[in-house]
Design a protein around this motif. Structure first.
Motif, mmCIF file in Angstrom:
data_model
loop_
_atom_site.group_PDB
_atom_site.id
_atom_site.type_symbol
_atom_site.label_atom_id
_atom_site.label_comp_id
_atom_site.label_asym_id
_atom_site.label_seq_id
_atom_site.Cartn_x
_atom_site.Cartn_y
_atom_site.Cartn_z
ATOM 1 N N THR A 1 -17.540 27.229 12.800
ATOM 2 C CA THR A 1 -17.045 25.896 12.440
ATOM 3 C C THR A 1 -15.525 25.907 12.505
ATOM 4 N N ALA A 2 -14.980 24.966 13.250
ATOM 5 C CA ALA A 2 -13.541 24.814 13.368
ATOM 6 C C ALA A 2 -13.060 23.745 12.385
ATOM 7 N N LEU A 3 -11.740 23.644 12.237
ATOM 8 C CA LEU A 3 -11.135 22.656 11.340
ATOM 9 C C LEU A 3 -9.990 21.968 12.056
ATOM 10 N N ALA A 4 -9.712 20.729 11.643
ATOM 11 C CA ALA A 4 -8.548 20.040 12.210
ATOM 12 C C ALA A 4 -7.268 20.739 11.774
ATOM 13 N N GLY A 5 -7.137 21.031 10.485
ATOM 14 C CA GLY A 5 -5.972 21.739 9.971
ATOM 15 C C GLY A 5 -4.782 20.834 9.713
ATOM 16 N N ALA A 6 -3.665 21.450 9.282
ATOM 17 C CA ALA A 6 -2.401 20.748 9.002
ATOM 18 C C ALA A 6 -2.569 19.650 7.965
ATOM 19 N N GLY A 7 -3.476 19.851 7.018
ATOM 20 C CA GLY A 7 -3.675 18.849 5.986
ATOM 21 C C GLY A 7 -4.434 17.623 6.451
ATOM 22 N N SER A 8 -5.081 17.693 7.616
ATOM 23 C CA SER A 8 -5.851 16.565 8.133
ATOM 24 C C SER A 8 -7.339 16.803 7.921
ATOM 25 N N LEU A 9 -8.066 15.745 7.598
ATOM 26 C CA LEU A 9 -9.529 15.788 7.476
ATOM 27 C C LEU A 9 -10.006 16.920 6.576
ATOM 28 N N PRO A 10 -9.559 16.973 5.318
ATOM 29 C CA PRO A 10 -9.984 18.067 4.435
ATOM 30 C C PRO A 10 -11.489 18.106 4.248
ATOM 31 N N GLY A 11 -12.046 19.318 4.348
ATOM 32 C CA GLY A 11 -13.477 19.494 4.143
ATOM 33 C C GLY A 11 -14.340 19.094 5.320
ATOM 34 N N GLN A 12 -13.738 18.539 6.370
ATOM 35 C CA GLN A 12 -14.509 18.090 7.530
ATOM 36 C C GLN A 12 -14.572 19.198 8.569
ATOM 37 N N GLU A 13 -15.763 19.711 8.840
ATOM 38 C CA GLU A 13 -15.928 20.804 9.788
ATOM 39 C C GLU A 13 -16.263 20.276 11.175
ATOM 40 N N ILE A 14 -15.809 21.009 12.181
ATOM 41 C CA ILE A 14 -16.063 20.659 13.579
ATOM 42 C C ILE A 14 -16.929 21.764 14.182
ATOM 43 N N PRO A 15 -18.124 21.451 14.658
ATOM 44 C CA PRO A 15 -18.990 22.480 15.242
ATOM 45 C C PRO A 15 -18.275 23.221 16.369
ATOM 46 N N SER A 16 -18.440 24.553 16.388
ATOM 47 C CA SER A 16 -17.738 25.344 17.377
ATOM 48 C C SER A 16 -18.525 26.609 17.676
ATOM 49 N N ALA A 17 -17.940 27.486 18.486
ATOM 50 C CA ALA A 17 -18.584 28.760 18.834
ATOM 51 C C ALA A 17 -17.520 29.776 19.187
ATOM 52 N N GLY A 18 -17.887 31.042 19.090
ATOM 53 C CA GLY A 18 -16.955 32.115 19.409
ATOM 54 C C GLY A 18 -17.647 33.455 19.319
ATOM 55 N N ILE A 19 -16.901 34.482 18.912
ATOM 56 C CA ILE A 19 -17.488 35.813 18.771
ATOM 57 C C ILE A 19 -17.142 36.373 17.395
ATOM 58 N N GLU A 20 -17.986 37.271 16.932
ATOM 59 C CA GLU A 20 -17.784 37.938 15.649
ATOM 60 C C GLU A 20 -17.749 39.443 15.851
ATOM 61 N N LEU A 21 -16.895 40.104 15.066
ATOM 62 C CA LEU A 21 -16.770 41.553 15.097
ATOM 63 C C LEU A 21 -17.000 42.089 13.696
ATOM 64 N N ASP A 22 -17.787 43.134 13.570
ATOM 65 C CA ASP A 22 -17.983 43.756 12.261
ATOM 66 C C ASP A 22 -16.683 44.403 11.801
ATOM 67 N N GLY A 23 -16.288 44.124 10.572
ATOM 68 C CA GLY A 23 -15.070 44.704 10.018
ATOM 69 C C GLY A 23 -13.862 43.797 10.191
ATOM 70 N N ASP A 24 -12.764 44.204 9.582
ATOM 71 C CA ASP A 24 -11.511 43.448 9.633
ATOM 72 C C ASP A 24 -10.625 44.025 10.732
ATOM 73 N N HIS A 25 -10.528 43.305 11.839
ATOM 74 C CA HIS A 25 -9.719 43.744 12.973
ATOM 75 C C HIS A 25 -8.529 42.825 13.199
#
Length: 418
Positions: free
Chosen positions: A349-373
């Motif tokens: 889930t992406a976000l608009a950011g910069a104080g815009s649209l608080p709490g409003q999520e934007i469906p998205s996609a990407g990749i995940e990595l195990d651990g903090d990289h």
């Protein structure tokens, strides 16, 4: 053994690519630390501290720390030197106004009589209050006395402008009658509505709308903050679901607001700027105020803002990087994640950011990595900025340009030691 001279050491690390004066700073730091061999590392650290490109893989479209709305400007243009008609009237051959170029386009986009550009939205609100309400009252709902980024608060902005704050209503419920009562008992110059772009109040709530406030008497100024030009989103063909409830400048003016103020680098997708649109006489009063000299933007900002405004008028969303990223279908992002061949593809889930649209999520996609990289990704050149959720590193492709996918893959492989 004597350490090398600062100048000799600076010359040895010239391949870092910094100007000599900065290499001298790095060399001095290394010598002062008793480790001349670390001069190249110092120079690299200095280079990375300068403003430069980064890949935003956070999924936050308007990431304040990464410059908010990305601009489609081409760096390193080797073309001929160009001046501009910033303050030159090509028809008369006399000095012109720097506010006229982008202002005409912004007025056209919002249906306003006139528009004015300053250097950010806080400046826009301050200028409006100083020009139109100095030493007089401005009625504001208690539920709209917001704090914006950096600790700036509406009451403090109002105090600096010379206007007098008149609080009306309560935190959760304010009616048009509360503003009317303030006008009847006090010297009220403006009715100010502040859009809660960076927070939400839910539950037992009520607020007065612009149409009702416009009937009371004093001019209504609506600070929209986020900067959606038109609720219909004609540049997209349809309004996205994640924009539901976000007010547009055109509709707010049509409802009766005398002025609207908003940011250029949020939902508008342009450079950092503050924009004032509305009644010509009020805009003219703002333009004539002495603070305008301090708040006026430079030619680079006005040129970038003009380019964005022209793209809106052409209904060319692809020419505005923010909208180009925002409208990519989730399935297309998911396909890119699979093609990368690194990590685990995932819906995000992406976000608009910069104080815009608080709490409003934007469906998205990407990749995940195990651990903090995150740190390893930041160390790549160019740095890749990701987010970490519960020891899972998330690289959201909605905010990554497809041209940078190969860079992201290389950064991930390096972070994973592959």
């Amino acid at each position: 053994m004597r350490p090398p001279s600062v100048n000799d050491l600076a010359l040895r690390i010239a391949d870092v690519g910094l100007p000599h004066a900065l290499l001298v700073i790095a060399a001095r730091a290394a010598i002062a630390a008793g480790d001349p061999d670390s001069a190249a590392d110092e120079a690299h650290r200095l280079r990375r501290s300068l403003l430069g490109p980064a890949i935003n893989a956070t999924g936050v479209l308007l990431h304040t720390n990464l410059g908010r709305a990305p601009l489609g400007l081409e760096p390193g243009d080797d073309g001929p030197v160009r001046f501009s008609n910033l303050e030159f009237d090509l028809t008369s051959g006399r000095r012109g106004s720097r506010t006229s170029h982008a202002s005409l386009l912004l007025a056209t986009l919002t249906g306003a009589e006139a528009a004015l550009v300053v250097n950010n939205c806080a400046a826009a609100v301050t200028l409006v209050l100083a020009a139109l309400a100095r030493d007089r009252g401005v009625a504001v709902s208690r539920g709209e006395l917001v704090e914006i980024g950096g600790g700036f608060r509406v009451p403090e902005v109002m105090e600096q402008s010379g206007a007098r704050l008149v609080e009306v209503g309560t935190t959760n419920r304010t009616r048009a009658g509360d503003y009317r009562a303030a006008v009847e008992r006090d010297d009220i110059a403006l009715l100010l509505k502040v859009h809660p772009s960076n927070y939400r109040i839910t539950g037992f709530t009520e607020e007065a709308d612009v149409a009702d406030l416009a009937k009371i008497g004093p001019p209504v100024v609506s600070d929209l903050g986020s900067g959606l030009l038109d609720e219909r989103c004609p540049w997209l063909g349809a309004r996205p679901e994640w924009l539901a409830g976000e007010p547009g400048a055109r509709q707010t003016l049509a409802a009766g607001a005398a002025l609207v103020t908003f940011s250029g680098d949020k939902l508008m997708g342009g450079p950092q700027a503050g924009i004032i649109c509305g009644n010509a006489d009020l805009v003219a009063a703002c333009a004539a105020h002495p603070l305008m000299r301090a708040f006026r933007p430079g030619s680079l900002v006005l040129d970038a803002l003009q380019s964005v405004a022209l793209a809106y008028l052409r209904r060319d969303a692809d020419a505005i990087p923010f909208w180009r990223m925002a409208k990519v279908p989730v399935d297309e992002l998911a396909q890119r994640a699979e093609t990368l061949g690194v990590g685990q593809s995932a819906r995000t889930t992406a976000l608009a950011g910069a104080g815009s649209l608080p709490g409003q999520e934007i469906p998205s996609a990407g990749i995940e990595l195990d651990g903090d990289h995150a740190a390893a990704l930041r160390a790549f050149d160019p740095p890749v900025i990701a987010r970490v959720n519960e020891q899972t590193t998330v690289i959201d492709l909605r905010t990554v340009d497809p041209a940078d996918d190969a860079v992201v893959a290389a950064a991930v492989n390096q972070a994973l030691g592959q």
